[in-house]
Design a protein around this motif. Structure first.
Motif, short mmCIF file in Angstrom:
data_model
loop_
_atom_site.label_atom_id
_atom_site.label_comp_id
_atom_site.label_asym_id
_atom_site.label_seq_id
_atom_site.Cartn_x
_atom_site.Cartn_y
_atom_site.Cartn_z
N GLN A 15 0.83 -1.21 0.00
CA GLN A 15 0.00 0.00 0.00
C GLN A 15 0.86 1.26 0.00
OE1 GLN A 15 -2.43 -1.05 3.36
NE2 GLN A 15 -4.24 -1.35 2.09
N HIS A 16 1.92 1.24 0.79
CA HIS A 16 2.78 2.42 0.84
C HIS A 16 3.49 2.64 -0.49
CE1 HIS A 16 5.15 5.66 2.36
NE2 HIS A 16 6.26 5.03 2.03
N LEU A 17 4.02 1.54 -1.06
CA LEU A 17 4.74 1.68 -2.33
C LEU A 17 3.81 2.15 -3.44
CD1 LEU A 17 6.90 -1.57 -2.19
CD2 LEU A 17 7.74 0.78 -2.02
N ALA A 18 2.57 1.64 -3.45
CA ALA A 18 1.64 1.98 -4.53
C ALA A 18 1.10 3.40 -4.40
CB ALA A 18 0.49 0.99 -4.54
N ARG A 19 0.95 3.86 -3.16
CA ARG A 19 0.20 5.12 -2.98
C ARG A 19 1.02 6.29 -2.49
NH1 ARG A 19 -4.63 2.02 0.13
NH2 ARG A 19 -5.74 1.27 -1.70
N HIS A 20 2.11 6.01 -1.76
CA HIS A 20 2.75 7.13 -1.06
C HIS A 20 4.23 7.30 -1.31
CE1 HIS A 20 -0.99 7.47 1.13
NE2 HIS A 20 -0.90 6.22 1.51
N ALA A 21 4.95 6.22 -1.62
CA ALA A 21 6.43 6.33 -1.62
C ALA A 21 6.90 7.24 -2.75
CB ALA A 21 7.05 4.94 -1.77
N PRO A 22 7.54 8.37 -2.42
CA PRO A 22 8.00 9.28 -3.48
C PRO A 22 9.03 8.60 -4.38
CG PRO A 22 8.23 10.27 -1.28
CD PRO A 22 7.90 8.82 -1.08
N GLY A 23 8.81 8.70 -5.69
CA GLY A 23 9.78 8.17 -6.65
C GLY A 23 9.58 6.71 -6.99
N ALA A 24 8.60 6.04 -6.36
CA ALA A 24 8.40 4.61 -6.63
C ALA A 24 7.11 4.38 -7.41
CB ALA A 24 8.34 3.84 -5.32
N GLN A 25 7.15 3.34 -8.22
CA GLN A 25 5.95 2.91 -8.93
C GLN A 25 5.83 1.41 -8.73
OE1 GLN A 25 6.29 3.96 -13.06
NE2 GLN A 25 4.09 3.64 -13.34
N LEU A 26 4.77 0.96 -8.10
CA LEU A 26 4.61 -0.49 -7.88
C LEU A 26 3.90 -1.08 -9.09
CD1 LEU A 26 5.00 -2.82 -5.84
CD2 LEU A 26 2.65 -2.40 -5.09
N VAL A 27 4.63 -1.89 -9.87
CA VAL A 27 4.07 -2.38 -11.13
C VAL A 27 3.86 -3.89 -11.14
CG1 VAL A 27 4.99 -0.48 -12.51
CG2 VAL A 27 6.36 -2.57 -12.21
N SER A 28 4.38 -4.59 -10.12
CA SER A 28 4.29 -6.05 -10.17
C SER A 28 4.22 -6.61 -8.75
CB SER A 28 5.54 -6.60 -10.88
OG SER A 28 5.54 -8.00 -10.85
N ALA A 29 3.51 -7.73 -8.61
CA ALA A 29 3.42 -8.38 -7.30
C ALA A 29 3.44 -9.89 -7.50
CB ALA A 29 2.15 -7.96 -6.56
N CYS A 30 3.94 -10.57 -6.46
CA CYS A 30 4.07 -12.02 -6.53
C CYS A 30 3.57 -12.66 -5.26
CB CYS A 30 5.55 -12.37 -6.74
SG CYS A 30 5.90 -14.13 -6.66
N SER A 31 2.66 -13.63 -5.41
CA SER A 31 2.21 -14.42 -4.27
C SER A 31 1.66 -15.73 -4.81
CB SER A 31 1.12 -13.69 -3.49
OG SER A 31 0.49 -14.60 -2.61
N PRO A 32 1.88 -16.84 -4.09
CA PRO A 32 1.29 -18.10 -4.53
C PRO A 32 -0.22 -18.15 -4.25
CG PRO A 32 2.59 -18.44 -2.53
CD PRO A 32 2.76 -17.00 -2.91
N VAL A 33 -0.74 -17.18 -3.52
CA VAL A 33 -2.15 -17.21 -3.10
C VAL A 33 -2.98 -16.33 -4.05
CG1 VAL A 33 -3.73 -16.73 -1.18
CG2 VAL A 33 -1.41 -17.56 -0.72
N ALA A 34 -3.95 -16.95 -4.73
CA ALA A 34 -4.73 -16.24 -5.76
C ALA A 34 -5.46 -15.02 -5.17
CB ALA A 34 -5.73 -17.20 -6.40
N GLU A 35 -6.03 -15.16 -3.96
CA GLU A 35 -6.77 -14.03 -3.38
C GLU A 35 -5.85 -12.83 -3.13
OE1 GLU A 35 -7.09 -17.21 -1.10
OE2 GLU A 35 -7.98 -17.65 -3.05
#
Ligand code: NAI
Length: 333
Positions: A15-35
């Motif tokens: 949440q912080h990386l996607a919404r608040h961290a200056p200079g960052a863009q969250l473009v990918s995520a990895c989890s074995p859990v579909a939900e």
């Protein structure tokens, strides 16, 4: 940036990386859990989602990855990310095994242009930073003793009993923060010897994992400095992380009383204030600051001040504490 692991802490980091961290863009995520992947897409708008870590980490669009996966995966995933040319932020502890930590350090040394950082979050807490600055300014004279504790509010469901087989136990899971703080406050002296003990106050199921729900330890450092640590899973009132640094000319303390706010009630039954509930509440600012520091370092800003060698040193001390808990004897670090 990409994030792997979207559990209890991973979702907050995401949440912080996607919404608040200056200079960052969250473009990918990895989890074995579909939900969890669905959560990343629907809540944060993350477009690239992986169930497989290797595919995630090889993605050429990523400059940096944040690893918030189970402790047993940290080291291998860190090495894979460095080999793929990504800056890495990995949650603590780096590994439960000292030799594995050293292997990660060796891989990082082959990639000097990449940032590799372990999440010792307290180093980014404003109060701990101020304490460190005060020590550096000489306000307590020469610091020689750190007393530090990490005490969690009791969770009767005992989630930590389920985590005990993989978390490394109370010392590697909780005291690892106090170990790092003690080293930081004392100027990173070499640890020589530890003595640890512990007890099970409320969760007998921990015994089969060789773990305790309350543990204490003494660390002896080269040059005479000492640390006295305590960790607990069974506090009835709230989360209480407290650190005291005793020097030749003064004593400094952080977090005493675990106050949630500045409200105090005095009545016939006594003097009351609300306590901090958990580590998220206590360190919410620090969790943001540590990721911001990582992003800035990746973008060529100042170094984070934390090295992988700090993580190795913490594991070396934490594992000696675990050995001492089991042997009942002082153990060489
Ligand atoms: P969790 O169990 O809630 O989350 C783990 C996540 O990793 C889950 O989303 C799971 O689906 C995912 N995962 C499992 N295998 C994976 C794989 N191969 N690739 C990618 N993702 C995978 O655990 P929690 O509480 O979020 O802790 C995660 C780490 O963060 C632990 O190592 C813990 O020590 C650390 N931590 C650090 C804290 C701090 O104060 N700095 C506080 C809490 C946790």
């Amino acid at each position: 940036m990409g994030i792997a692991g979207l559990g209890r802490l991973g979702q907050r980091h995401a949440q912080h990386l996607a919404r608040h961290a200056p200079g960052a863009q969250l473009v990918s995520a990895c989890s074995p859990v579909a939900e969890e992947r669905t959560w990343a897409r629907e809540t944060l708008g993350v477009q690239t989602l992986h169930s497989d870590f290797q595919a995630f980490v090889q993605d050429p669009q990523l400059d940096a990855v944040v690893l918030v996966t189970p402790t047993t995966l940290h080291a291998e995933q860190t090495m894979a990310a460095l080999a793929a040319g990504k800056h890495v932020f990995v949650e603590k502890p780096l590994s439960l095994d000292v030799e594995t930590c050293e292997r990660v350090e060796a891989v990082a040394a082959r990639h000097p242009g990449l940032v590799a950082m372990v999440g010792f979050v307290r180093r980014f807490d404003p109060s701990y930073r101020q304490a460190r600055a005060d020590i550096e300014a000489g306000h307590v004279g020469r610091p020689f003793l750190v007393r530090s504790q990490t005490c969690d509010m009791h969770d009767p469901a005992g989630f930590f009993v389920r985590f005990a087989p993989t978390s490394g136990g109370l010392f590697m899971d909780c005291s690892v923060h106090d170990i790092d703080l003690a080293r930081w406050m004392l100027g990173s002296p070499r640890a020589l010897r530890v003595f640890a003990s512990g007890t099970i106050a409320l969760h007998p199921d921990l015994a089969e994992h060789g773990d305790v729900d309350n543990g204490m330890a003494i660390i002896e450092f080269e040059g005479g400095a000492r640390a006295v640590l305590y960790a607990s899973r069974t506090m009835p009132h709230g989360h209480e992380t407290t650190t005291e640094v005793i020097g030749t000319q003064g004593v400094l303390s952080v977090g005493v009383g675990a106050h949630r706010d500045r409200v105090q009630t005095r009545d016939a039954s006594g003097v009351h204030h609300r306590p901090v509930a958990d580590f998220f509440e206590r360190f919410h600012e620090a969790f943001r600051h540590e990721l911001d520091a990582f992003v800035q370092a990746c973008r060529g800003g100042p170094p984070t001040g934390l090295s992988l060698a700090d993580a190795t040193a913490a594991t070396r001390i934490g594992q000696a504490m675990r050995r001492s808990l089991h042997s009942g004897q002082p153990e060489t670090v």
